[in-house]
Design an enzyme around this catalytic site. Structure first.
Site, PDB file in Angstrom:
ATOM      1  N   THR A 382       0.898  -1.159   0.000  1.00 21.01           N
ATOM      2  CA  THR A 382       0.000   0.000   0.000  1.00 21.01           C
ATOM      3  C   THR A 382       0.924   1.193   0.000  1.00 21.01           C
ATOM      4  O   THR A 382       2.108   1.048   0.288  1.00 21.01           O
ATOM      5  CB  THR A 382      -0.865  -0.023   1.278  1.00 21.01           C
ATOM      6  OG1 THR A 382      -1.682  -1.168   1.247  1.00 21.01           O
ATOM      7  CG2 THR A 382      -1.722   1.213   1.444  1.00 21.01           C
ATOM      8  N   SER A 453     -11.345  -1.220   5.957  1.00 23.14           N
ATOM      9  CA  SER A 453      -9.927  -0.915   5.712  1.00 23.14           C
ATOM     10  C   SER A 453      -9.234  -0.454   6.987  1.00 23.14           C
ATOM     11  O   SER A 453      -9.864   0.108   7.882  1.00 23.14           O
ATOM     12  CB  SER A 453      -9.836   0.205   4.671  1.00 23.14           C
ATOM     13  OG  SER A 453      -8.500   0.603   4.496  1.00 23.14           O
TER      14      SER A 453
END
Ligand code: DON
Length: 569
Positions: A382, A453
């Site tokens: 990420t 998330s």
């Protein structure tokens, strides 16, 4: 009060003397007067700086950096994934753009449960792992609302980097080498990201002509190309041909959602952070709320007391996360109850000052009304960047493909990788996902729903003035990593470089393990074992990046352990 202020000043000057658990980073923060970009890949950081220097604002620079990273940092930068953008404008108003992937219309609750009743790997690898990508829509929406430069101008550096190529550095070579198995499973990924079947070496030039064409169309025609144009048609056709779920209708219906950021106060600062479907922002506010008033900070950072109280706060948050958090459009997330002073006081009071509360002794809290093994490898799956411009606008973006290089699938002819964000759902109640996180109904799969998330881009202000922009990649460790850097800045008065470089710890309730990064004092570790903690070492606890604004200067920090870059002017 006065004593506290004086003490804070002294701590800022002599933290090493007063806080034995703290040693300053070998690096000093980069400082700048006008604007700053902190990103995890140097070429993209420079792209952002050039936009700022040419009069673009922080949102313009964020668009340019976001698309550049899709070229130069293919493990995480993307147009085939999604994420969150938090902006605080110089006028004091804050906005949050949720461009998280959505489950396709054909998705169903048990789609990843195999005939043996166990979750399959399909949520992680291959054509069925992807949610409907949101990145292009997210950046387009931010640009439409707050951008000042032409869209095509902001995408031009990305198009050029893809078309003409750039020199592979050691980090990218290592990322590709580490993901060769994932990439060689898909013929198009193998063709593009490997050179004759072998990982690219540092020093070689990497060109991506198909991606350049796709980005060129998006530059010329806007997000429409991705969601309704040639890109949409090719993506949906490839999905249909390979047993994937995403259709032209899914793409056409995809929306970036404007959400109200979550806000809370802590020790005289205002914390502006990510609302659900991020669990992370609520986690930051909940853990700060539990810590507030415990005196956890009195012995300094990474002292036994600080680690104990912070870990106990982490455990309680992760228990709540497993039960109550999910996409608020599909599940009534009890945000207010989970952040109410009374609830936080109950959670705080359940902490034993002298002993660890075992995971089995902690349950999701009772609110009014309404183990897996943690994957120890943490690479570059990420990415996060912070930007502050000369007007004082600040942007924090975290976006992702989830796993490194996502699902490993590159859409033929389009040149970009797809995400495996479907793994962030709870495929089966109580069964851990890639990050060891468990969930239930709140985060069960439903068509259109967005998976929960951990990403939490966060902006901190003081007295209405920008103080900090911060965020990180790192799966479940994003939330605990960002929390610690906020505490380091607010309570321990560290500059952003010292704060991001200080060793961190992580606990997510289940498994019942407190992970410590290298560099903790062995006496602290021994004392924590005595208190009942089961300790294991870990390489990374998120990869945090921060900008702090004070005394008319911007200071930026990116972890010395990694390859990010701070640039300013
Ligand atoms: O949204 C999430 O929480 C995850 N998909 C983030 C993945 C991640 O950070 C992987 N990182 N290194």
């Amino acid at each position: 009060m006065r004593f506290r202020t004086v003490l804070a000043g002294i701590c800022a000057l002599f933290p090493v003397v007063l806080f034995p658990g703290f040693s300053a980073s070998a690096k000093t923060p980069v400082t700048a007067r006008h604007g700053m970009v902190v990103a995890q890949e140097p070429i993209a950081a420079d792209v952002g700086l050039a936009v700022l220097k040419h009069g673009g604002n922080a949102v313009d620079a964020a668009v340019a950096v976001g698309f550049a990273l899709a070229v130069t940092h293919p493990a995480a930068g993307n147009i085939g994934g999604g994420g969150f953008l938090l902006v605080r404008l110089a006028n004091g108003k804050s906005y949050f753009v949720d461009f998280r992937e959505a489950a396709p219309g054909k998705a169903s609750r048990n789609m990843y449960i195999g005939p043996d009743g166990k979750p399959t790997k399909d949520s992680l690898f291959g054509w069925r792992a992807s949610g409907v990508p949101g990145s292009v829509k997210g950046f387009a929406e931010a640009h439409e609302k707050w951008g000042t430069k032409k869209w095509a101008e902001l995408l031009a550096p990305a198009v050029n980097l893809a078309r003409n190529g750039f020199t592979v550095d050691k980090t990218l070579a290592g990322e590709i080498a580490g993901s060769t198995a994932n990439l060689e499973n898909d013929p198009e990924s193998k063709r593009i990201f490997l050179r004759d079947g072998k990982p690219y070496k540092a020093g070689e030039t990497f060109r991506q002509p198909e991606l350049a064409d796709t980005l060129g169309r998006i530059a010329a025609n806007g997000a429409r190309d991705f969601y309704e144009g040639e890109t949409a048609r090719k993506l949906a056709a490839a999905m249909a041909a390979h047993g994937g779920l995403i259709t032209e209708a899914d793409l056409k219906n995809y929306r970036a959602i404007d959400r109200k950021p979550l806000e809370g106060g802590y020790h005289g600062y205002e914390i502006i952070t990510a609302p659900p479907p991020s669990a992370g922002g609520l986690g930051i506010l909940q853990m700060l709320g539990i810590l507030n008033g415990t005196g956890f900070e009195s012995d300094g950072p990474n002292s036994v007391k600080a680690v104990h109280y912070t870990t106990e706060a982490m455990r309680r948050f992760y228990a709540d996360r497993s039960e109550y958090l999910g996409d608020p459009t599909y599940y009534d997330v009890p945000v207010q109850q989970l952040l109410s002073p009374r609830y936080l006081a109950e959670r705080r009071d359940s902490i034993d000052p002298a002993r660890a509360t075992p995971a089995a002794g902690i349950q999701p809290g009772r609110i009014l009304s309404a183990a897996a093994h943690v994957n120890q490898r943490e690479s570059s799956e990420t990415t996060h960047f912070n930007i502050v411009d000369a007007q004082g606008n600040a942007v924090a973006v975290t976006y992702t493909l989830n796993n490194s290089f996502g699902s490993g699938v590159t859409v033929p002819g389009l040149g970009f990788l797809l995400n495996d964000e479907m793994d962030d759902f709870a495929a089966k109640p109580g069964s851990p996902n890639m990050f060891g996180l468990i969930g239930a109904d709140a985060n069960a799969i439903q068509p259109g729903k967005r998976p929960l998330s951990s990403m939490n881009p966060t902006i901190v202000t003081r007295g209405g003035k920008l103080f900090m922009a911060v965020g990180a990649p790192g799966g479940s460790r994003i939330t605990t990593g960002v929390l610690q850097v906020i505490l380091d800045a607010i309570d321990f008065h560290m500059n952003p470089q010292d704060a991001v470089d200080l060793p961190r710890f992580h606990d997510q309730w289940k498994p019942d393990i407190l992970y410590l990064q290298k560099g903790f004092n062995p006496d602290v570790e021994a004392a924590l074992v005595k208190m009942g903690y089961n300790i294991q070492p870990i390489n990374d606890v998120a990869r945090v990046e921060a900008i702090i604004a004070r005394n008319g200067l911007l200071e930026g920090g990116t972890e010395s352990r990694h390859n990010g870059k701070v640039v300013g002017y």
